[in-house]
Design an enzyme around this catalytic site. Structure first.
Site, mmCIF file in Angstrom:
data_model
loop_
_atom_site.group_PDB
_atom_site.id
_atom_site.type_symbol
_atom_site.label_atom_id
_atom_site.label_comp_id
_atom_site.label_asym_id
_atom_site.label_seq_id
_atom_site.Cartn_x
_atom_site.Cartn_y
_atom_site.Cartn_z
ATOM 1 N N LYS A 160 1.522 -0.966 0.039
ATOM 2 C CA LYS A 160 0.100 -0.171 -0.124
ATOM 3 C C LYS A 160 0.960 1.073 0.297
ATOM 4 O O LYS A 160 1.700 0.866 1.117
ATOM 5 C CB LYS A 160 -0.618 0.568 1.252
ATOM 6 N N ASP A 167 -2.210 10.511 3.418
ATOM 7 C CA ASP A 167 -4.002 10.124 3.390
ATOM 8 C C ASP A 167 -4.679 11.655 3.639
ATOM 9 O O ASP A 167 -4.868 11.461 5.465
ATOM 10 C CB ASP A 167 -4.528 9.068 3.543
ATOM 11 N N LYS A 224 -10.006 13.047 7.931
ATOM 12 C CA LYS A 224 -8.698 13.172 8.883
ATOM 13 C C LYS A 224 -9.542 14.980 10.216
ATOM 14 O O LYS A 224 -9.324 15.135 9.542
ATOM 15 C CB LYS A 224 -7.921 12.787 8.990
ATOM 16 N N ASP A 279 1.714 7.130 5.629
ATOM 17 C CA ASP A 279 1.302 6.051 5.166
ATOM 18 C C ASP A 279 1.452 5.009 3.639
ATOM 19 O O ASP A 279 0.661 4.411 3.415
ATOM 20 C CB ASP A 279 -0.802 6.619 5.113
ATOM 21 N N ASP A 293 -12.028 6.840 3.661
ATOM 22 C CA ASP A 293 -10.754 7.117 4.569
ATOM 23 C C ASP A 293 -10.474 5.764 5.244
ATOM 24 O O ASP A 293 -8.994 4.738 4.844
ATOM 25 C CB ASP A 293 -10.237 7.528 5.757
ATOM 26 N N GLU A 332 -8.686 3.452 2.459
ATOM 27 C CA GLU A 332 -8.862 3.501 0.842
ATOM 28 C C GLU A 332 -8.185 2.384 0.710
ATOM 29 O O GLU A 332 -7.385 2.135 -0.421
ATOM 30 C CB GLU A 332 -8.354 4.917 0.151
ATOM 31 N N ARG A 343 -7.180 -0.449 1.565
ATOM 32 C CA ARG A 343 -7.979 -1.821 1.131
ATOM 33 C C ARG A 343 -8.320 -1.856 -0.253
ATOM 34 O O ARG A 343 -8.698 -3.022 -1.111
ATOM 35 C CB ARG A 343 -8.557 -2.103 2.027
#
Length: 449
Positions: free
Chosen positions: A210, A215, A222, A233, A292, A294, A296
């Site tokens: 990933k 993010d 957030k 991230d 949020d 994202e 996955r």
């Protein structure tokens, strides 16, 4: 060679690694004893010599990280030759402790250097990969976007003679629609970096990372405190890239496929929205319950692509859920796995490497929490429980059942400085995965021969 190592011992001083018993006979031991040295783990005592400094005593640490106190615990500019201790552990720990992120600000001092002892070569390979992963995680997001992250994969590929390509634009939109959906809100376009290495007849290992370079949470924004460290991230991608580098540098008897989904989850008029329905590479449709969640989505396309190549195993790494950190804290990656042999190898590899991981269940009883009324599944559950498990169950839907698959939900960061673990980006789980993958392949090859 890393700058904390030197190739020969011309001007090196002896570094005696000792236990609380049996060090009193060493030259200068009387001085050390009078100074209060007892030989307890991690304790350092400098010894006098005819022209000044003559050597040092160091209490045998309990782990490789304990050697990390030495590069800045010994005089600046000095060089040391190991006397006693384990060469691999000492070299690895020394390198882990010597690391500092200095791209924008020079270090306050240079580390002491270690003469690479016989048997320390494998440790150098691992340390080099860990330094690269740490550098990537520490890089500010304005200096490391999707293009730069993909280029980092290309640099590693070039260094090891691996094939490399980048999937972007219309090819990405069609072939990796979930990756495209996550990244479409940023002016820095999403892309998938693909690295392939190894002989065609070797067992294929697929690694998926990933790579969310920053993010914001997307339209489900957030809060400022939650956004503060979101440059990390892409930590899963950094760890998987470091793992790939270590495997290639060690000339592991495998064929390697590395996939990095490099995106930025931004807020704009082009960003994907809550309750949008997006298509995935597998053909499943996903209702976006939360923008949020994202990571996955990015991994769903990568896992599908990896599965299409029928690898011996798939491993993905990601900074995925706060729920895993609530359960296990920053140091223990959460392991989810659909194969007992692979899970056992990774758990044992973590213990052997001194980097434990912890297995959590892929509890199918929660699978219907991802049900959607208008799509094949939702990317989140409406229930505020078992967040790490639900995320793993989402990704499980994109992995062929017959392929051993492991998912590491990791933190990728050291909140405070400790020996061998400087504050900042960390390649959490890399050493455990390296040991576990090789052990799994060895054991499965024996069982099928």
């Amino acid at each position: 060679m890393l700058p904390c190592l030197v190739p020969d011992a011309v001007h090196a001083l002896p570094l005696h690694v000792v236990t609380p018993e049996g060090w009193e006979h060493l030259p200068g031991a009387g001085f050390a004893k009078a100074s209060g040295f007892t030989g307890k783990p991690g304790e350092i005592a400098l010894l006098p010599g005819e022209s000044g400094l003559g050597g040092a005593l160091f209490g045998l640490p309990k782990s490789a990280e304990g050697y990390g106190a030495l590069p800045y615990g010994l005089p600046e500019g000095s060089a040391w030759a190991l006397q006693g201790g384990d060469a691999f552990q000492a070299t690895l720990g020394w390198c882990l402790g010597a690391y500092r992120y200095t791209r924008f600000k020079p270090g306050k001092r240079a580390p002491a250097r270690l003469v690479t002892p016989p048997g320390g070569e494998a440790a150098q390979i691992q340390a080099t990969a860990i330094w690269r992963a740490r550098d990537l995680i520490n890089a500010p997001a304005n200096h490391l976007g999707p293009a730069e992250l993909a280029a980092a994969v290309g640099n590693v590929a070039a260094a090891h003679g691996a094939a490399f390509r980048v999937i972007e634009g219309e090819e990405l939109r069609q072939g990796f629609p979930a990756v495209h959906a996550v990244g479409q809100g940023s002016p820095r376009a999403p892309r998938v970096a693909v690295l392939e290495w190894g002989a065609a007849d070797a067992p294929l290992v697929a690694l998926c990372g990933k790579g969310v370079c920053f993010d914001t949470g997307g339209l489900d924004l957030k809060p400022p405190s939650g956004m503060l460290r979101m440059k990390k991230d892409m930590g899963g991608a950094a760890v998987m890239l470091g793992l790939a580098e270590a495997l290639m540098a060690a000339k592991a008897p495998i064929r390697l496929l590395l996939l990095v989904g490099a995106v930025e989850n931004s807020v704009s008029g082009e960003a994907f929205r809550p309750l949008d329905v997006i298509r995935t590479r597998k053909g499943l449709t996903v209702e976006v319950g939360n923008t949020d969640a994202e990571g996955r989505l990015v991994l769903s396309d990568l896992l599908t692509y990896a599965g299409e190549h029928a690898p011996r195993l798939i491993l993905n790494g990601c900074t995925l859920t706060g729920a895993a950190r609530v359960a296990l804290g920053p140091d223990l990656p959460a392991l989810f796995c659909n194969d007992e042999a692979l899970a056992g190898a990774l758990l044992a590899g973590g213990l052997a490497a001194g980097e434990p991981i912890w297995r959590l269940p892929l509890h199918d009883g929660y699978a219907n929490w991802l049900d959607s009324g208008i799509a094949d599944l939702n990317n989140v559950s409406t229930r505020p429980m078992a967040g790490a498990i639900v995320a793993a169950l989402f990704m499980k839907r994109f992995v062929p059942e017959a392929i051993p698959w492991a998912h590491l939900d990791l933190y990728g960061w050291n909140d405070a400085h400790r020996a061998g673990r400087p504050e900042g980006g960390e390649a959490t789980g890399l050493r455990a995965a390296l040991a576990g993958i090789l052990d799994f392949l060895r054991s499965t090859d024996k069982s099928t021969s």
